[in-house]
Design a protein around this motif. Structure first.
Motif, PDB file in Angstrom:
ATOM      1  N   VAL A 107      31.636   8.256  35.386  1.00 30.66           N
ATOM      2  CA  VAL A 107      32.933   8.801  35.215  1.00 30.66           C
ATOM      3  C   VAL A 107      33.295   9.464  36.798  1.00 30.66           C
ATOM      4  O   VAL A 107      32.743  10.547  37.012  1.00 30.66           O
ATOM      5  N   HIS A 108      34.088   8.709  37.571  1.00 31.20           N
ATOM      6  CA  HIS A 108      34.290   9.109  38.818  1.00 31.20           C
ATOM      7  C   HIS A 108      35.823   8.664  39.436  1.00 31.20           C
ATOM      8  O   HIS A 108      35.703   7.305  39.286  1.00 31.20           O
ATOM      9  N   GLU A 109      36.576   9.316  39.804  1.00 28.41           N
ATOM     10  CA  GLU A 109      37.791   8.746  40.365  1.00 28.41           C
ATOM     11  C   GLU A 109      37.606   7.719  41.487  1.00 28.41           C
ATOM     12  O   GLU A 109      38.570   6.649  41.288  1.00 28.41           O
ATOM     13  N   GLU A 110      37.052   7.607  42.221  1.00 29.24           N
ATOM     14  CA  GLU A 110      36.948   6.767  43.358  1.00 29.24           C
ATOM     15  C   GLU A 110      35.549   5.765  42.982  1.00 29.24           C
ATOM     16  O   GLU A 110      35.451   4.510  43.673  1.00 29.24           O
ATOM     17  N   THR A 111      34.421   6.179  42.341  1.00 30.14           N
ATOM     18  CA  THR A 111      33.425   5.320  42.400  1.00 30.14           C
ATOM     19  C   THR A 111      32.886   4.957  40.974  1.00 30.14           C
ATOM     20  O   THR A 111      31.907   4.285  40.812  1.00 30.14           O
TER      21      THR A 111
END
Length: 166
Positions: A47-51
Motif C-alpha cells: 500500500v503505497h502511492e508510488e510503488t
C-alpha cells in the motif's frame, strides 16, 4: 518449522501480489538458502502511492467489500470471462469476514516506514494488464533493484506459467 526449511539446499521462492510484501517480512528474516527468487505482480510496499496500490483504492476495496464486489474484483484480477470461469472452479472457499480481516491487517502496516530489501529478488515479473496492482507502480519500485520482465499478464498470472524457469 524453520529447521526443516533450513535443511534444504535449494529453495525457489515465488511470491505473488501482497505475498511479495509477506515474503520480505517473513522469509526475508529467516536466512534461508534461496537459490531463486521471483516476485510477480507485487512489491514489498503493497500500500503505497508510488510503488504499491494507492491507499484510497486499497481502503475502498476494504470499505466496500461484499460477496458481489469480491466477484467483480476476482473478474478484474484474472482478466477475462474464461479465466474467471476457470478461476472460480479452483478458487479457495474463504469467508468474506476472513478476507476483510486480511485486508484490515495489511491496511494497518506503515509501508512508508517499512524496511525493504530483505530479499535479493532475482526477477520481478510485471503484468502489463494488471488491473489490481498498477504496472507503472511496480516498475517504479523494481527499477534499478532487479531484473524486470514485463509480460502480457493480468494480476492473477498462474494460468500462463508452466514452470519458474523464466
Amino acid at each position: 518449522d524453520i529447521h526443516r526449511w533450513k535443511s534444504y539446499s535449494d529453495i525457489v521462492l515465488v511470491a505473488w501480489s501482497t505475498g511479495v510484501w509477506a515474503a520480505e517480512q517473513v522469509v526475508g528474516k529467516l536466512n534461508l538458502p534461496l537459490s531463486k527468487t521471483i516476485a510477480i505482480n507485487g512489491t514489498p510496499t503493497t500500500v503505497h502511492e508510488e510503488t504499491g496500490i494507492s491507499q484510497v483504492i486499497f481502503q475502498g476495496t476494504y470499505d466496500h467489500l461484499t460477496v458481489q464486489t469480491m466477484h467483480k474484483f476476482q473478474r478484474r484480477m484474472v482478466g477475462s470471462v474464461s479465466a474467471y470461469n476457470a478461476f472460480t472452479s479452483i478458487a479457495p472457499k474463504r469467508e468474506l469476514k476472513n478476507q476483510k480481516e486480511e485486508l484490515a491487517s495489511i491496511l494497518g502496516v506503515n509501508f512508508e516506514a517499512l524496511k525493504t530489501g530483505l530479499i535479493n529478488w532475482d526477477k520481478a515479473i510485471v503484468g502489463k494488464s494488471d488491473a489490481i496492482f498498477s504496472p507503472q507502480n511496480q516498475l517504479c519500485y523494481w527499477d534499478n533493484r532487479t531484473e524486470i520482465i514485463e509480460m502480457e499478464l493480468p494480476h492473477y498470472p498462474f494460468f500462463y506459467f508452466k514452470s519458474w524457469g523464466i
